[in-house]
Design a protein around this motif. Structure first.
Motif, short mmCIF file in Angstrom:
data_model
loop_
_atom_site.label_atom_id
_atom_site.label_comp_id
_atom_site.label_asym_id
_atom_site.label_seq_id
_atom_site.Cartn_x
_atom_site.Cartn_y
_atom_site.Cartn_z
N GLY A 42 -49.53 -48.71 57.96
CA GLY A 42 -50.81 -49.08 58.57
C GLY A 42 -51.84 -49.35 57.50
N SER A 47 -56.49 -50.31 61.51
CA SER A 47 -55.25 -50.30 62.30
C SER A 47 -54.88 -48.92 62.85
CB SER A 47 -54.09 -50.83 61.44
OG SER A 47 -53.71 -49.86 60.51
N PHE A 50 -54.20 -48.81 66.67
CA PHE A 50 -53.08 -49.71 66.97
C PHE A 50 -51.75 -49.10 66.52
CE2 PHE A 50 -51.05 -54.02 65.72
CZ PHE A 50 -50.43 -54.14 66.96
N ILE A 51 -51.70 -48.58 65.32
CA ILE A 51 -50.44 -48.04 64.80
C ILE A 51 -50.01 -46.81 65.62
CG2 ILE A 51 -51.32 -46.53 62.95
CD1 ILE A 51 -49.08 -47.47 61.18
N VAL A 100 -48.80 -53.12 59.33
CA VAL A 100 -49.61 -53.22 60.55
C VAL A 100 -51.08 -53.45 60.19
CG1 VAL A 100 -50.30 -52.04 62.67
CG2 VAL A 100 -48.04 -51.59 61.68
N GLU A 101 -51.59 -54.60 60.62
CA GLU A 101 -52.97 -54.98 60.31
C GLU A 101 -53.76 -55.10 61.62
OE1 GLU A 101 -55.46 -55.02 58.62
OE2 GLU A 101 -55.67 -56.78 57.34
N ASP A 102 -55.07 -54.84 61.54
CA ASP A 102 -55.89 -54.99 62.75
C ASP A 102 -56.15 -56.47 63.05
OD1 ASP A 102 -57.56 -55.27 60.52
OD2 ASP A 102 -59.14 -53.97 61.28
N THR A 127 -44.67 -58.33 59.18
CA THR A 127 -46.06 -57.97 59.46
C THR A 127 -46.39 -58.13 60.94
OG1 THR A 127 -46.66 -60.27 58.98
CG2 THR A 127 -46.89 -58.70 57.18
N ALA A 129 -50.01 -58.05 63.44
CA ALA A 129 -51.46 -57.94 63.53
C ALA A 129 -51.85 -57.89 64.99
CB ALA A 129 -52.13 -59.13 62.85
N LEU A 130 -52.76 -56.99 65.33
CA LEU A 130 -53.23 -56.93 66.71
C LEU A 130 -53.95 -58.23 67.07
CD1 LEU A 130 -53.72 -55.31 69.33
CD2 LEU A 130 -55.91 -54.61 68.33
N ILE A 160 -61.41 -50.83 65.32
CA ILE A 160 -62.15 -51.80 64.51
C ILE A 160 -63.65 -51.51 64.59
CG2 ILE A 160 -62.61 -54.27 64.20
CD1 ILE A 160 -59.80 -54.67 65.66
N ARG A 167 -65.34 -47.71 66.47
CA ARG A 167 -63.88 -47.65 66.32
C ARG A 167 -63.24 -46.94 67.52
NH1 ARG A 167 -62.41 -49.00 60.98
NH2 ARG A 167 -63.93 -48.45 59.40
#
Ligand code: 5GP
Ligand code: MG
Ligand code: MG
Length: 181
Positions: A42, A47, A50-51, A100-102, A127, A129-130, A160, A167
């Protein structure tokens, strides 16, 4: 901290996010069915929510690690300079790595992180990404899995932030500045 008053308009509901994660995790589980070497990395801090949802929806043995890279300060402007603030705790040589990216915005952050991690000789690196903002792309990069493709709006929530706030919102919303008040 921002002094300008703003409101947040919901863009993607918590329910839509959960449904999309369920779909994505079916694909990801199938992709990694035959490995016991998956490490989910993450990118902090965006992230983290999300993760958490992602790994709980994966029907696989996984390890989790984090890396903090940033091209954003507290501003809403991106920068081409990417700094590593916190490196991985573990080794990734010979491992299957899922980064894992936002949000993939200009793409500089993900490009830089992939370059860094590939040099450590993982078996395979992919990879997710949300969010993706394709209209903002400067680097030639695309995530292997994407939650939602969105227009060029500044978003917050679900991990985020805007100036470190928001967040903890359960949905993705866009920031809209309002005059006065
Ligand atoms: P890139 O290097 O792709 O331009 O930047 C990616 C990072 O910029 C994202 O991981 C995220 O941290 C930040 N970013 C991009 N768009 C937004 C946005 O709409 N809102 C917030 N809070 N951060 C963003
Ligand atoms: Mg990020
Ligand atoms: Mg940020």
């Amino acid at each position: 901290m921002s002094e300008r008053p703003y409101v947040i308009d919901e863009m993607i509901s918590a329910k839509s996010i959960a449904a999309r994660i369920e779909e994505l995790c079916k694909e990801i589980t199938a992709e990694y069915r035959d490995t016991d070497k998956l490490i989910v990395v993450g990118l902090l801090r965006g992230s983290f929510v999300f993760i958490a949802d992602l790994v709980r929806e994966l029907n696989l043995p996984v390890e989790v690690d984090f890396l903090e890279a940033s091209s954003y300060g507290n501003a809403m402007e991106s920068s081409r300079e990417v700094r590593i603030f916190k490196d991985l705790r573990g080794e990734i040589e010979g491992r299957d790595v899922l980064v894992v990216e936002d949000i993939v915005d200009t793409g500089h952050t993900l490009t830089h992180v992939l370059h860094l991690l590939k040099a450590r000789n993982p078996r395979k690196i992919k990879t997710i990404a949300l969010l993706d903002k394709p209209s903002r792309r400067e680097a030639d990069i695309a995530a292997d899995w994407i939650g939602f493709s969105i227009p060029d709006e500044f978003v917050v929530g679900y991990g985020i932030d805007y100036a470190q706030r928001n967040r903890n919102l359960p949905f993705i919303g866009k920031v809209r500045f309002v005059e006065g008040s």
